[in-house]
Design an enzyme around this catalytic site. Structure first.
Site, PDB file in Angstrom:
ATOM      1  N   ARG A  67       0.849  -1.193   0.000  1.00 21.86           N
ATOM      2  CA  ARG A  67       0.000   0.000   0.000  1.00 21.86           C
ATOM      3  C   ARG A  67       0.880   1.238   0.000  1.00 21.86           C
ATOM      4  O   ARG A  67       1.819   1.341   0.800  1.00 21.86           O
ATOM      5  CB  ARG A  67      -0.899   0.011   1.246  1.00 21.86           C
ATOM      6  CG  ARG A  67      -1.988   1.075   1.185  1.00 21.86           C
ATOM      7  CD  ARG A  67      -2.715   1.220   2.507  1.00 21.86           C
ATOM      8  NE  ARG A  67      -1.980   2.071   3.433  1.00 21.86           N
ATOM      9  CZ  ARG A  67      -2.500   2.547   4.582  1.00 21.86           C
ATOM     10  NH1 ARG A  67      -3.724   2.210   4.940  1.00 21.86           N
ATOM     11  NH2 ARG A  67      -1.773   3.306   5.374  1.00 21.86           N
ATOM     12  N   TYR A 120      -2.658  11.278   6.916  1.00 25.07           N
ATOM     13  CA  TYR A 120      -3.004   9.889   7.181  1.00 25.07           C
ATOM     14  C   TYR A 120      -2.025   8.921   6.498  1.00 25.07           C
ATOM     15  O   TYR A 120      -1.730   9.049   5.310  1.00 25.07           O
ATOM     16  CB  TYR A 120      -4.426   9.573   6.692  1.00 25.07           C
ATOM     17  CG  TYR A 120      -4.696   8.095   6.754  1.00 25.07           C
ATOM     18  CD1 TYR A 120      -4.943   7.481   7.972  1.00 25.07           C
ATOM     19  CD2 TYR A 120      -4.606   7.302   5.620  1.00 25.07           C
ATOM     20  CE1 TYR A 120      -5.123   6.115   8.049  1.00 25.07           C
ATOM     21  CE2 TYR A 120      -4.784   5.933   5.688  1.00 25.07           C
ATOM     22  CZ  TYR A 120      -5.046   5.349   6.910  1.00 25.07           C
ATOM     23  OH  TYR A 120      -5.197   3.992   6.982  1.00 25.07           O
ATOM     24  N   ASP A 165      -5.182   3.908   0.004  1.00 24.83           N
ATOM     25  CA  ASP A 165      -6.300   4.171   0.912  1.00 24.83           C
ATOM     26  C   ASP A 165      -6.641   5.655   0.881  1.00 24.83           C
ATOM     27  O   ASP A 165      -5.827   6.496   1.271  1.00 24.83           O
ATOM     28  CB  ASP A 165      -5.898   3.741   2.323  1.00 24.83           C
ATOM     29  CG  ASP A 165      -7.028   3.867   3.333  1.00 24.83           C
ATOM     30  OD1 ASP A 165      -8.138   4.288   2.948  1.00 24.83           O
ATOM     31  OD2 ASP A 165      -6.794   3.536   4.507  1.00 24.83           O
ATOM     32  N   HIS A 208      -9.220   6.762   2.632  1.00 23.10           N
ATOM     33  CA  HIS A 208      -9.656   6.941   4.016  1.00 23.10           C
ATOM     34  C   HIS A 208     -10.914   7.782   4.159  1.00 23.10           C
ATOM     35  O   HIS A 208     -11.011   8.653   5.021  1.00 23.10           O
ATOM     36  CB  HIS A 208      -8.522   7.516   4.871  1.00 23.10           C
ATOM     37  CG  HIS A 208      -8.480   6.924   6.246  1.00 23.10           C
ATOM     38  ND1 HIS A 208      -8.747   7.639   7.378  1.00 23.10           N
ATOM     39  CD2 HIS A 208      -8.221   5.657   6.658  1.00 23.10           C
ATOM     40  CE1 HIS A 208      -8.653   6.856   8.434  1.00 23.10           C
ATOM     41  NE2 HIS A 208      -8.328   5.645   8.023  1.00 23.10           N
ATOM     42  N   GLU A 215      -8.983   1.826  -1.700  1.00 25.80           N
ATOM     43  CA  GLU A 215      -9.685   1.549  -0.444  1.00 25.80           C
ATOM     44  C   GLU A 215     -10.413   2.777   0.075  1.00 25.80           C
ATOM     45  O   GLU A 215      -9.884   3.893   0.026  1.00 25.80           O
ATOM     46  CB  GLU A 215      -8.650   1.076   0.589  1.00 25.80           C
ATOM     47  CG  GLU A 215      -9.209   0.790   1.959  1.00 25.80           C
ATOM     48  CD  GLU A 215      -8.104   0.419   2.926  1.00 25.80           C
ATOM     49  OE1 GLU A 215      -8.363   0.448   4.146  1.00 25.80           O
ATOM     50  OE2 GLU A 215      -6.975   0.108   2.487  1.00 25.80           O
ATOM     51  N   GLU A 217     -13.795  -1.338   6.682  1.00 27.82           N
ATOM     52  CA  GLU A 217     -13.147  -1.451   7.984  1.00 27.82           C
ATOM     53  C   GLU A 217     -13.928  -0.762   9.089  1.00 27.82           C
ATOM     54  O   GLU A 217     -13.722  -1.072  10.270  1.00 27.82           O
ATOM     55  CB  GLU A 217     -11.721  -0.916   7.927  1.00 27.82           C
ATOM     56  CG  GLU A 217     -11.594   0.570   7.730  1.00 27.82           C
ATOM     57  CD  GLU A 217     -10.145   1.004   7.545  1.00 27.82           C
ATOM     58  OE1 GLU A 217      -9.703   1.905   8.278  1.00 27.82           O
ATOM     59  OE2 GLU A 217      -9.462   0.439   6.679  1.00 27.82           O
ATOM     60  N   ARG A 234     -13.475  -5.366   3.473  1.00 31.28           N
ATOM     61  CA  ARG A 234     -12.352  -4.879   4.278  1.00 31.28           C
ATOM     62  C   ARG A 234     -12.627  -4.948   5.776  1.00 31.28           C
ATOM     63  O   ARG A 234     -12.128  -4.144   6.559  1.00 31.28           O
ATOM     64  CB  ARG A 234     -12.047  -3.436   3.887  1.00 31.28           C
ATOM     65  CG  ARG A 234     -11.147  -3.312   2.700  1.00 31.28           C
ATOM     66  CD  ARG A 234      -9.720  -3.637   3.029  1.00 31.28           C
ATOM     67  NE  ARG A 234      -9.110  -2.646   3.885  1.00 31.28           N
ATOM     68  CZ  ARG A 234      -8.200  -2.907   4.814  1.00 31.28           C
ATOM     69  NH1 ARG A 234      -7.823  -4.140   5.046  1.00 31.28           N
ATOM     70  NH2 ARG A 234      -7.680  -1.941   5.536  1.00 31.28           N
ATOM     71  N   GLU A 256      -4.216  -7.522   5.126  1.00 26.09           N
ATOM     72  CA  GLU A 256      -3.354  -6.425   5.548  1.00 26.09           C
ATOM     73  C   GLU A 256      -2.463  -6.886   6.701  1.00 26.09           C
ATOM     74  O   GLU A 256      -2.920  -7.581   7.605  1.00 26.09           O
ATOM     75  CB  GLU A 256      -4.201  -5.231   5.998  1.00 26.09           C
ATOM     76  CG  GLU A 256      -3.388  -4.029   6.454  1.00 26.09           C
ATOM     77  CD  GLU A 256      -4.263  -2.861   6.873  1.00 26.09           C
ATOM     78  OE1 GLU A 256      -3.767  -1.728   6.848  1.00 26.09           O
ATOM     79  OE2 GLU A 256      -5.442  -3.092   7.221  1.00 26.09           O
ATOM     80  N   TRP A 306     -12.102  11.978   8.921  1.00 20.21           N
ATOM     81  CA  TRP A 306     -10.742  11.511   9.117  1.00 20.21           C
ATOM     82  C   TRP A 306     -10.597  10.087   8.592  1.00 20.21           C
ATOM     83  O   TRP A 306      -9.672   9.784   7.898  1.00 20.21           O
ATOM     84  CB  TRP A 306     -10.347  11.530  10.610  1.00 20.21           C
ATOM     85  CG  TRP A 306      -8.924  11.112  10.751  1.00 20.21           C
ATOM     86  CD1 TRP A 306      -7.810  11.894  10.559  1.00 20.21           C
ATOM     87  CD2 TRP A 306      -8.418   9.804  11.056  1.00 20.21           C
ATOM     88  NE1 TRP A 306      -6.660  11.149  10.743  1.00 20.21           N
ATOM     89  CE2 TRP A 306      -7.020   9.857  11.036  1.00 20.21           C
ATOM     90  CE3 TRP A 306      -9.030   8.574  11.342  1.00 20.21           C
ATOM     91  CZ2 TRP A 306      -6.207   8.754  11.298  1.00 20.21           C
ATOM     92  CZ3 TRP A 306      -8.230   7.466  11.608  1.00 20.21           C
ATOM     93  CH2 TRP A 306      -6.831   7.574  11.578  1.00 20.21           C
TER      94      TRP A 306
END
Length: 410
Positions: free
Chosen positions: A149, A161, A218, A220, A244, A270, A291, A347, A410
């Site tokens: 990643r 991030y 990602d 995010h 992602e 996630e 995820r 991951e 975030w």
């Protein structure tokens, strides 16, 4: 044969970061461990387990995993949510651990046996700029990873991030988002700068490292649906393994828009914690990878259901595995990875050495693949003496603000 639960202990320790662990012990002294870590809200789950769940477990038959899962989910009335599902996950993992130890088998054997010789894992690489990122990628490649990643600081935005500069960490990836500095930690965000820079970063990465390495990224949750669609389209030439969390996934309509504009594979989930969260995304094939984590999605029992539903729609697993999933949760994920047919990738963020002083694990890594090991149960032991050296320290995830000061995702 029964295995009556004698005690249920909630263990909180902080070997480099905070972890919450549930330890169940049977009348015969057989121990099972479960991960109950919820990053930045650890004590909420610890209280839920200690004050509400533990009393329900004493005297129950540890073999009744499904019945216990249903009891904790249905009898509480207030269903789902990250705190509830993380608490249930901890109990579920601990019961699978006990069953494995009682039978002398690793958990993956109880789940139907291995479907592969090992689980492909991806590592993280990041940097303050492209040169720094390149050093990080080369370090991961030298360690044998075949999937990486990529996160890089966007010029004009500073760090953010997923960024941990190799220059400041001796080349070791050690990003930990939870900050032990209270609520004041904030990061800046500018979507326009980010959208302009990410295609340039991936163009550089493909030129630098070639077409064979699997590259992931990602976003995010920080983009609007149209911004996410633009990014997914702009990254198509660079053949990502996945993009992602391109946009907050609470609204399936957002992912329908992304799908209309791009064929870049999407990974989501996630922050989700139940099959009911995933059902519309899976049934409409709006994602390519689930995820979720074992720790936050109701444990092995429930996440297996999510993966089985995904398999019906040719969607693969891509379990969440950051450092805020404890070694117990990571081990549980690897057992599930090995057993299911529709495994995609796992991951893997290596824990700090201090964490492995508390959690003794049996998993192995070699050539980009991991195996949970063949110890009975989950293959993790908890060292109380080591844990006592690392008391809980309050830590919070950062907040993100736009350039005008507005709080952002975030």
């Amino acid at each position: 044969m029964t295995a009556t639960i004698r005690s249920a202990e909630v263990l909180v320790s902080s070997p480099s970061r905070n972890f919450v662990t549930l330890r169940l012990t049977t009348e015969d002294g057989v121990v099972g461990l479960g991960d109950a870590t919820l990053n930045g809200r650890e004590l909420a789950v610890a209280s839920y387990l200690r004050d509400h769940v533990a009393p329900l477990l004493i005297g129950r038959d540890a073999h009744r995993i499904e019945d216990t899962w249903q009891l904790l989910y249905r009898s509480a009335y207030w269903r789902r949510g990250p705190v509830t599902m993380t608490a249930i996950a901890a109990v579920d993992m601990a019961l699978w651990d006990i069953k494995g130890r009682l039978t002398g088998l690793p958990v993956y054997q109880l789940l139907g046996g291995a479907s592969r010789t090992g689980a492909l894992v991806y590592a993280h690489a990041s940097g303050a700029d492209l040169e720094d990122l390149g050093d990080s990628v080369r370090a991961r490649l030298a360690e044998g990873y075949r999937a990486i990643r990529l996160q890089v600081a966007v010029p004009g935005m500073g760090s953010g991030y997923g960024i941990s500069s190799g220059r400041s960490t001796g080349g070791r990836y050690a990003y930990e988002p939870a900050k032990r500095a209270g609520l004041a930690v904030e990061e800046g965000w500018d979507s326009a700068r980010y959208l302009r820079y990410m295609p340039r970063m991936f163009e550089w990465a493909r030129a630098e490292f070639g077409p064979d390495i699997a590259l992931l990224h990602d976003a995010h949750h920080r983009l609007t649906p149209m911004q996410a669609a633009r990014l997914a389209r702009d990254l198509e030439p660079f053949d990502l393994f996945w993009l992602e969390d391109c946009t907050p996934a609470e609204n399936p309509e957002a992912l329908r828009l992304v799908r209309q504009h791009s064929v870049t594979p999407l990974a989501i989930g996630e922050v989700m914690n139940s099959i009911w969260d995933f059902a519309p995304l899976i049934q409409e094939q709006l994602i390519d990878f689930v995820r979720a984590s074992v720790t936050h999605t109701g444990g092995i029992t429930h996440l297996r259901r999510v993966f089985d539903l995904a398999a019906l729609h040719q969607i693969r697993s891509g379990s969440h595995g950051p450092t805020d999933i404890s070694p117990v949760g990571m081990s549980a994920a690897l057992h599930l990875d090995l057993a299911i047919h529709n495994f995609g990738i796992q991951e893997y963020m290596a824990h700090q050495p201090l964490a492995h002083e508390v959690f003794r694990t049996s998993w192995t890594y070699q050539d980009g693949m991991m195996h949970p090991g063949d110890e009975p149960g989950l293959g993790v032991d908890y060292d109380d003496d080591a844990a006592a050296r690392f008391p809980y320290e309050a830590a919070y995830l950062p907040a993100a603000r736009l350039i005008d000061g507005t709080v952002h995702d975030w």
